[in-house]
Design an enzyme around this catalytic site. Sequence first.
Site, mmCIF file in Angstrom:
data_model
loop_
_atom_site.group_PDB
_atom_site.id
_atom_site.type_symbol
_atom_site.label_atom_id
_atom_site.label_comp_id
_atom_site.label_asym_id
_atom_site.label_seq_id
_atom_site.Cartn_x
_atom_site.Cartn_y
_atom_site.Cartn_z
ATOM 1 N N SER A 442 -12.047 49.500 -33.474
ATOM 2 C CA SER A 442 -10.586 49.589 -33.507
ATOM 3 C C SER A 442 -9.969 48.201 -33.429
ATOM 4 C CB SER A 442 -10.085 50.459 -32.355
ATOM 5 O OG SER A 442 -10.625 50.013 -31.141
ATOM 6 N N HIS A 463 -12.002 54.339 -38.906
ATOM 7 C CA HIS A 463 -11.407 54.327 -37.569
ATOM 8 C C HIS A 463 -10.911 55.715 -37.178
ATOM 9 C CE1 HIS A 463 -8.038 52.657 -34.777
ATOM 10 N NE2 HIS A 463 -9.080 53.067 -34.099
ATOM 11 N N GLU A 475 -8.398 56.269 -40.204
ATOM 12 C CA GLU A 475 -7.929 55.086 -40.916
ATOM 13 C C GLU A 475 -9.146 54.497 -41.624
ATOM 14 O OE1 GLU A 475 -4.837 51.655 -39.373
ATOM 15 O OE2 GLU A 475 -6.284 52.482 -38.005
ATOM 16 N N ASN A 513 -3.017 50.480 -34.862
ATOM 17 C CA ASN A 513 -2.931 49.645 -33.664
ATOM 18 C C ASN A 513 -1.973 48.477 -33.854
ATOM 19 O OD1 ASN A 513 -4.492 51.216 -32.061
ATOM 20 N ND2 ASN A 513 -6.391 50.139 -32.511
#
Length: 725
Positions: A442, A463, A475, A513
């Site tokens: 991540s 992800h 992702e 993120n």
Amino acid sequence: MATILEEERQTAQGAPVRMEIRDGLAVVTLNDPARPVNVISEGMLREMGEILERLENGEGGVRAAVIVSAKKGTWIAGADIEEFKNFAAPADAEAASRAGQEMLDRLEQLRIPVVAAIDGAALGGGLETALACTYRIATDSPKTKLGLPEVQLGIIPGAGGTARLPRLIGLRAALDLMLTGKQLDARRAMKAGIVDEVVPQTVLLEVASRQAMALAAKKLQPRAARRSGSPERLENLLPMRKLIFSKARQGVMEKTHGLYPAPLRLLKVIEAGLDKDVRAAQEMEARAFGELAVTPEARSLVHVFFTSTEAKNDVGLGDDVKPKSVDQIAVVGAGFMGAGIAAASAENGIRVRLKDVKPEAAAKGLRTARESLIKRAKRKKMRRFEVTKLVDRVQPTTEYSGFHASDVVVEAVFEDLSLKHRVIKEIEEHAGEGVVLGSNTSTIPITKLAEASARPDHVIGLHFFSPVEKMPLVEIITHEGTADWVTATAHAYAKKIGKTPIVVHDSPGFYVNRILSPYMAEAALLLQEGVRMEELDRAMTEWGFPVGPVTLYDEVGLDVAQKAGKIMAEAFADRMGNPPTVIDKMVADGRLGRKNSKGFYTFGEDGKKQGPDEAVYALIGNPPKKETPRAELQERLGLIMVNEAVRTLEEGVLRSARDGDVGAVFGIGFPPFRGGPFWYVDVTGAQTVLDRLRALEQRFGARYRPAKLLEEMARDGRKFFPDAA
Ligand code: 3H9
């Protein structure tokens, strides 16, 4: 010899609705050639109207009818959601609802019995159609699912569902289905009293035809005649009913903070309609449907439906790029994430090797995966041999045995670059040439991971979000050298295991993120400014997030958040400023959040979150001050995320605003009724968002500097989505 009265007036080949009459039985086949699934569109209503007229006239001596679908995977997917975009005023939507109701009233009132022979999805108007039939038979195919998911689109069932379902299965069960939008497979639908029989696909038409004729001959009774009185007699007592509604309303408010009008209106419509006849109940239903369908909330939720479906179906590469089929994978790292990925894959028919270094770790991962699979199998009411087959798909290992046969290998080891480099090398020694090497990192750039690879074009980010079984997003992160077929295979794999993938380009924090990070940092700064923890959380849950940022810190783990925050602060040092110190202080104090039951909040022995830990304020070194207006907190936190999202599109991290909205809603829980950050900008107006950001920039500095793309959109009066209202 059977006479076949092939449809004379049948329009050209491939008509959306066809009727064949054989020995007094009409088989009505739905197969809209213009659409990927059968939907109740204006055209379908017209066609059904003609068929109904012929059945009403007793054409061909018909004694019974069966409705089947010739579309694989769907019976009827509900109303045509595309047509919702044409609703300019409540009256338009109300008229659509009335048209649906009328058609189904006619179906219900036919003098002959009609059997719904359901294979595939019967959702929304699809299930409402089935409810208007005399008898319902569904297949045990995994594609068969029944439900009324309208609230997820900001509306309520509009073709008689709010009236018919409670009368069929009882109030409490009907409310549960309609308020959650949950979808039942055939066995659960039978247990709930919706479906009369469950059969294998191969015999569906045969059984449905037989039962239709048995109903006509009165050798079989429809459900309504089989039960005495109402489904749940207790529920008919007024005090009991009041209690059910008050509890349901309370549940809705707790879950939605009153931000979604549909579930509340649904309760009103059902409560008011229960003592009336179905026709009067439908009147109220149509009016409510009309008003709800044009609300901003419904428009945003429809946007979420279409964008997520598109993201799932569009990998964004040419048709010549073919994905590899994914039937077997391997997961390296049997921690919580690795086990979750293994379980999600096994659940969707993929064989999995789950590897860890130590036997205990591999065994623990296997246990976690199995527990998750068994829980889901129970919910699906699977038979024992099916459960055995399911759990056996995950095989633990401490070696790389079996890796050569894997189509995809997902590494889910600790977030440590040198460890990951070593693991990549080891995987490549044992896996086949054509393997896709996905990393569940991540925080580590995929470009850096690929440096250790002998086949960097096979390396891609996969992800997943925690907990994997619940979080719908994956992702997919490409670096400059990722081969297109690798991207296509990663996308197909994510889709196969029921996830919604978005493809993004490698960049610190990727997309999800990246936009979460400034939001979390701002929350930490607000704590340092003296805002109370629960105030912050309340502000953002009332804005529509499922949890507030302080709770999220505890859930994610403060050490993890600290590491991610540092990476982002370094990557965007020019405008991020100094990272907030509060997270460092928390970690130094041994507060890691839920994982060690010590964070911003206190946790009970049972692991349940309790109140805010007042000792944290001493640690922060700034006692809470007077309340900050909630709107200001929401503005600061909401806009910093929205602005960052626009930046990622400007920089080419995102391929489209569509993927940005899908990623934010499905990865972070950005309020679905706001449609995602890009839809939010469109609905609010780029100029308004820009002005508000500029005002924040003046007060707080560069971290609120508006994205260039936002300035351009405002200047040119452009929208990310032309249909945004
Ligand atoms: C309703 O029924 C209101 C009534 O109460 C009132 C009536 C008066 N409309 O998901 P997929 C398209 S509200 C239009 O990839 P799957 C979808 O956009 C409705 N289009 O397939 C996609 O298009 P494209 C309540 C629809 O096999 C393509 O079909 N119903 C609709 O993974 C394939 O979709 C729902 O909310 C629709 N209703 O899953 C059900 N449905 O290829 C919504 C699908 O151009 N649909 N499309 O990208 C679903 O949940 C899933 O699509 C379904 C199939 C399970 C059916």
